[in-house]
Enzyme design. Structure first.
Site, PDB file in Angstrom:
ATOM      1  N   SER B 118       0.814  -1.212   0.000  1.00  0.00           N
ATOM      2  CA  SER B 118       0.000   0.000   0.000  1.00  0.00           C
ATOM      3  C   SER B 118       0.849   1.264   0.000  1.00  0.00           C
ATOM      4  O   SER B 118       0.349   2.339  -0.277  1.00  0.00           O
ATOM      5  CB  SER B 118      -0.950   0.008   1.199  1.00  0.00           C
ATOM      6  OG  SER B 118      -0.298   0.417   2.359  1.00  0.00           O
ATOM      7  N   LYS B 159       0.463   4.119   6.950  1.00  0.00           N
ATOM      8  CA  LYS B 159      -0.256   5.033   6.042  1.00  0.00           C
ATOM      9  C   LYS B 159       0.277   6.451   6.209  1.00  0.00           C
ATOM     10  O   LYS B 159       0.951   6.784   7.179  1.00  0.00           O
ATOM     11  CB  LYS B 159      -1.755   5.029   6.380  1.00  0.00           C
ATOM     12  CG  LYS B 159      -2.488   3.715   6.113  1.00  0.00           C
ATOM     13  CD  LYS B 159      -2.937   3.649   4.689  1.00  0.00           C
ATOM     14  CE  LYS B 159      -3.920   2.500   4.437  1.00  0.00           C
ATOM     15  NZ  LYS B 159      -3.634   1.254   5.124  1.00  0.00           N
TER      16      LYS B 159
END
Lengths: 202, 202
Positions: B118, B159
């Site tokens: 990600s 993230k």
DNA sequence: AGTTGCTTAGTACGAGTGTTCTAAGGTACA
DNA sequence: TGTACCTTAGAACACTCGTACTAAGCAACT
């Protein structure tokens, strides 16, 4: 991990300290004297139990080959894996440690700082430090290796190397750079990529 | 420092490799076999010369007590910059050194190994080690920081964090993952990215 | 050819070392 | 008190290991 008894912990701590300062293991008789014992048998018994509990290991029959398996000294604790996708991955309790000092402690190594973006698709980007291992001959490079190579007219660049019967191909991992095709005697491979390190500024 | 002859350097490199993997010194007879010699005398001669030059040392009369000396101080030489684009950038002669052990030697640090893709557009990929600095409060994170954050129902993930007046947004740097938008009290930020390390296998 | 200096081969020795064994000591518990 | 279990002492053994020594090979140079 199973705990150590007081006498085992005393020996373990002494071993860690000894190996830390002397950079090699003591002999069983040295341990014996340090523990104020007059026989090697108790040391041997404690060592075997500590090995069974996973604290230490050694090579049987060879002198001073004992090593600490989980050094609580150098290194940064490796807490576990983290998913970038979104799944849950719990933090581990076991305190494995990584010592980046010896992480790249390989013979004939050097570091280069990357300029440019030609290796971007291999996730090597501007400002990254690449750890290279010296190569003296082009034969030491394998197909697909990322190498620092010098080609007349192109300078020294970081590229992926591919071999074909007649020529050597140096490919960037960025479509905007065309591959370089030369004969093997026109190229001088200086090193092969072992690792990448990046520092994020705050 | 005085240079090593080819045979001395061959032995030295083998020693570094051996000690790195076995965590203890080889015996002279092991070195003998590794160097394809049939007598211990040449090894002894080379070891003494390497000790005189300051590369190694050992305790006389004791088995397997050889250790590698690091007179240049810790670290790997930083030789210069390498272009990924194609420009020439000469190797520097000055031997600046990088010690990756203290490279990430920051307070309250820990390491996580990355699973998933990600963060791929920030060039953090599967298997990378990310060096995180502990964060106790979400206020310590700044807009755009890459953080390890725990959100109920999503687990702990890596993230980029963005703040807006009413909510906190966690964005992957991969378009196939949707951003997570939550209120600040639903999120628990555990650490902030300080560096990335990657080991290329051979 | 002769000399010199260095490297390697081969051997030998004594000390260091891991290991094993038996016996003695100690502790916990019934 | 007696028994079982574990630890320690002490000695002995076989092997490993560092070290020393001599002889042979080998290259460079005179």
């Amino acid at each position: 991990m199973e705990n150590l008894t007081p006498v085992q912990k005393e020996l373990y701590d002494w071993l860690v300290q000894y190996i830390n300062t002397n950079k090699h293991s003591p002999s069983i008789r040295e341990m014996m004297k340090a523990m104020k014992l007059r026989s090697p048998a108790p040391i041997q018994s404690r060592l075997e139990k500590m090995r069974n509990k996973g604290y230490i290991d050694w090579t049987e029959g060879q002198a001073r080959t004992l090593r600490i398996l989980q050094p609580h000294g150098e290194g940064i604790p490796l807490l576990g894996k983290i998913t970038a996708g979104g799944l849950v991955e719990p933090f581990r309790d076991e305190q494995e440690k990584i010592d980046f000092g010896s992480f790249f402690n390989l013979p004939n190594c050097y570091v280069l700082q990357v300029v440019g973006d030609s290796m971007i698709e291999d996730h090597i980007t501007e400002g990254d430090y690449v750890i290279m291992q010296s190569i003296t001959s082009i034969q030491q490079a394998k197909d697909g290796d990322i190498v620092a190579a010098r080609v007349e007219g192109y300078g020294t660049t970081l590229k992926k190397i591919y071999f074909s019967p007649s020529k050597v191909s140096l490919k960037a991992s960025n479509p905007k750079y065309a591959p370089i095709n030369v004969s093997p005697d026109q190229i001088q491979v200086q090193g092969s990529l072992m690792g990448v390190c990046r520092l994020h500024q705050k």
